[in-house]
Motif scaffolding. Structure first.
Motif, PDB file in Angstrom:
ATOM      1  N   ASN A 111       0.811  -1.222   0.000  1.00 11.62           N
ATOM      2  CA  ASN A 111       0.000   0.000   0.000  1.00 11.62           C
ATOM      3  C   ASN A 111       0.845   1.274   0.000  1.00 11.62           C
ATOM      4  O   ASN A 111       0.449   2.285  -0.577  1.00 11.62           O
ATOM      5  N   ALA A 143      -6.503  -2.810   6.977  1.00  6.35           N
ATOM      6  CA  ALA A 143      -5.758  -2.663   8.231  1.00  6.35           C
ATOM      7  C   ALA A 143      -5.336  -1.206   8.388  1.00  6.35           C
ATOM      8  O   ALA A 143      -4.915  -0.577   7.422  1.00  6.35           O
ATOM      9  N   GLY A 196      -2.824   1.419  10.505  1.00  8.77           N
ATOM     10  CA  GLY A 196      -1.670   1.603  11.385  1.00  8.77           C
ATOM     11  C   GLY A 196      -1.470   3.075  11.660  1.00  8.77           C
ATOM     12  O   GLY A 196      -1.981   3.639  12.623  1.00  8.77           O
ATOM     13  N   SER A 197      -0.731   3.743  10.746  1.00  3.58           N
ATOM     14  CA  SER A 197      -0.490   5.184  10.932  1.00  3.58           C
ATOM     15  C   SER A 197      -1.655   6.020  10.400  1.00  3.58           C
ATOM     16  O   SER A 197      -1.663   7.238  10.560  1.00  3.58           O
ATOM     17  N   CYS A 198      -2.604   5.398   9.745  1.00  7.97           N
ATOM     18  CA  CYS A 198      -3.908   5.990   9.346  1.00  7.97           C
ATOM     19  C   CYS A 198      -3.942   6.682   7.982  1.00  7.97           C
ATOM     20  O   CYS A 198      -5.011   7.109   7.539  1.00  7.97           O
ATOM     21  N   THR A 247      -3.530   5.462   4.942  1.00  2.89           N
ATOM     22  CA  THR A 247      -4.232   4.677   3.925  1.00  2.89           C
ATOM     23  C   THR A 247      -5.741   4.804   4.121  1.00  2.89           C
ATOM     24  O   THR A 247      -6.490   5.083   3.174  1.00  2.89           O
ATOM     25  N   PHE A 303      -0.372  -6.652   9.567  1.00  2.00           N
ATOM     26  CA  PHE A 303      -1.474  -5.770   9.171  1.00  2.00           C
ATOM     27  C   PHE A 303      -2.678  -6.555   8.618  1.00  2.00           C
ATOM     28  O   PHE A 303      -3.705  -6.693   9.277  1.00  2.00           O
ATOM     29  N   SER A 311      -2.841  -5.390   1.515  1.00  2.00           N
ATOM     30  CA  SER A 311      -1.974  -4.204   1.533  1.00  2.00           C
ATOM     31  C   SER A 311      -0.482  -4.500   1.449  1.00  2.00           C
ATOM     32  O   SER A 311       0.332  -3.579   1.570  1.00  2.00           O
ATOM     33  N   GLY A 312      -0.103  -5.747   1.242  1.00  2.00           N
ATOM     34  CA  GLY A 312       1.320  -6.023   1.005  1.00  2.00           C
ATOM     35  C   GLY A 312       2.044  -6.480   2.263  1.00  2.00           C
ATOM     36  O   GLY A 312       1.505  -7.250   3.052  1.00  2.00           O
ATOM     37  N   GLY A 313       3.284  -6.002   2.434  1.00  2.00           N
ATOM     38  CA  GLY A 313       4.059  -6.422   3.603  1.00  2.00           C
ATOM     39  C   GLY A 313       4.731  -7.766   3.407  1.00  2.00           C
ATOM     40  O   GLY A 313       5.041  -8.466   4.381  1.00  2.00           O
TER      41      GLY A 313
END
Ligand SMILES: Cc1ncc(COP(=O)(O)O)c(C=O)c1O
Length: 322
Positions: free
Chosen positions: A48, A187, A189-191, A193, A282, A308-310
Motif C-alpha cells: 500500500n 488494516a 496503522g499510521s492511518c 491509507t 497488518f 496491503s502487502g508487507g
C-alpha cells in the motif's frame, strides 16, 4: 507528472492493481468479498505504501530536497519502501529505527541493499523515531543538504492522496464488474491509507471504509483519519467526508508487530481458499476482524478487502518489529 488529482506525482507503481472476486473465501466467510490486490503495486515487493510515495517523492522533488529521512521499526515496510522510492528517484535516504541495533534482515536488509543509512535510537519507545528523524535532518542541514522529513508511516495529507487516487481506480473497476460495494475493509496503522480511502470513497460514493486498528487506540485513529482525510480532500478541492470514519478495535492480539492466533488463522484461510498471502502484522489481523464481523452477522456484502502487502514480513520469525 500530474495526473487525475492535479497533484505532482512520480511513477512508482504498476497500476491498476487487480480487483479479484474471492468466491471460496466468500463461501467460508458467509459474505461476498472482493480482494483489491495492492500487494501487487510493484516497487520492491509491492504494498500500500507505494501509492502514497508517488505523491510524497514528487513533493520532495518539487521542494528541491536531496535526501529523504524517515523511520519506524527495523521491520517497517513503510521505511524500506520509502528508502527504495527515494533512491530510485535519485535522493539519498536515511532511516531511523527505534531500539538497539539488530542484524540487518528483512526490510532493513533490503533498505541497506540500496545504500540507505540505517540508524537506531537505542530507545525501545516507538516515538523515539520522531525525535531521531529530526536530529538526522538537522545534521544533514548543517552539511548543506536539503532533507525531506517524514514521520512514521508517511501519514500526511500528501501521502493520503495515494488512496484518494486508488478510490477512483477502484470505483472504475467496481463499475466495470457491476458491483456496488457495501463497504471497504483494511488494516489501519499510521492511518494515512484509511484517510485517503475515507476521503476517496466519500467522493466516489463507494460506501463506508472500516479500518481494523493494529497498533493505535481506536479514538486516536478516528481523530487522525478524520483530520488527514479532510486535509487530503481540501488539497484536491473535493468535499470532505460527511461522516466520521469507522475504526474497529479488538484484533491487535499480543501487540503491534506480534502475530495473533486469529490473524494467523485468517491468513491461512485466505491462502488456502484464494492463494493469496496476508502479512501477519497488518492484513491478517484486519481479515480476522472482517471474518469475526461476518460471523456475528454485522456485515453484508459485497465488501472489498484491501490486500496491503508487507511481503518481507511473511518470512520474519516472531516477534516482528514493524
Ligand atoms: C502491509 C501494510 N498494510 C497496512 C498498513 C497500514 O497503513 P497505514 O500506516 O497507512 O495505516 C501498513 C503500514 O505500514 C503496511 O505496511
Amino acid at each position: 507528472m500530474t495526473g487525475l488529482l492535479g497533484q505532482p506525482r512520480v511513477h512508482l507503481a504498476t497500476l491498476p492493481t487487480p480487483l479479484q472476486p474471492a468466491p471460496r473465501l466468500s463461501a467460508e466467510a458467509g459474505v461476498e468479498i472482493w480482494l483489491k490486490r495492492d500487494d501487487l503495486t510493484g516497487l520492491g515487493l509491492g504494498g500500500n505504501k507505494v501509492r502514497g510515495l508517488e505523491f510524497l517523492v514528487a513533493d520532495a522533488l518539487a521542494r528541491r530536497c536531496d535526501h529523504l529521512v524517515t523511520g519506524g521499526g527495523p521491520g517497517s515496510n513503510w521505511a524500506m519502501l520509502a528508502a527504495l522510492a527515494a533512491r530510485v528517484h535519485g535522493l539519498g535516504a536515511t532511516l531511523v529505527c527505534y531500539g538497539d541495533r539488530v542484524p540487518a534482515v528483512g526490510n532493513t536488509a533490503l533498505a541497506a541493499l540500496v545504500g540507505t543509512t540505517v540508524r537506531f535510537t537505542g530507545d525501545p519507545d516507538r516515538t523515539s523515531v520522531d525525535t531521531g528523524v529530526e536530529t538526522v535532518a538537522q545534521e544533514l542541514r548543517v552539511l548543506g543538504r536539503h532533507p525531506y522529513v517524514l514521520g512514521r508511516g508517511g501519514a500526511t495529507p500528501v501521502g493520503a492522496l495515494g488512496y484518494v487516487h486508488a478510490s477512483v481506480e477502484l470505483a472504475g473497476q467496481l463499475a466495470a464488474v457491476g458491483v456496488g460495494p457495501r463497504g471497504i475493509w483494511l488494516a489501519t496503522g499510521s492511518c494515512g491509507t484509511q484517510a485517503g480511502l475515507h476521503a476517496g470513497a466519500h467522493w466516489q460514493g463507494l460506501g463506508p471504509v472500516t479500518g481494523v486498528t493494529v497498533s493505535r487506540p481506536v479514538a486516536e485513529c478516528v481523530e487522525r483519519v478524520t483530520a488527514l482525510s479532510a486535509k487530503a480532500a481540501e488539497r484536491i478541492g473535493v468535499p470532505p467526508p460527511a461522516t466520521p470514519p469507522t475504526v474497529l478495535g479488538g484484533h491487535l492480539g499480543p501487540g503491534y508487530g506480534h502475530r495473533s492466533a486469529e490473524g494467523e488463522a485468517a491468513a491461512a484461510l485466505v491462502a488456502r481458499t484464494e492463494g493469496v498471502f496476508l502479512d501477519p502484522v497488518f492484513a491478517a489481523k484486519a481479515m480476522a476482524g472482517l471474518l469475526a464481523a461476518a460471523a456475528r452477522g454485522d456485515v453484508t456484502g459485497p465488501l472489498v478487502f484491501l490486500v496491503s502487502g508487507g511481503a518481507p514480513t511473511l518470512f520474519t520469525t516472531p516477534p516482528l518489529v514493524s
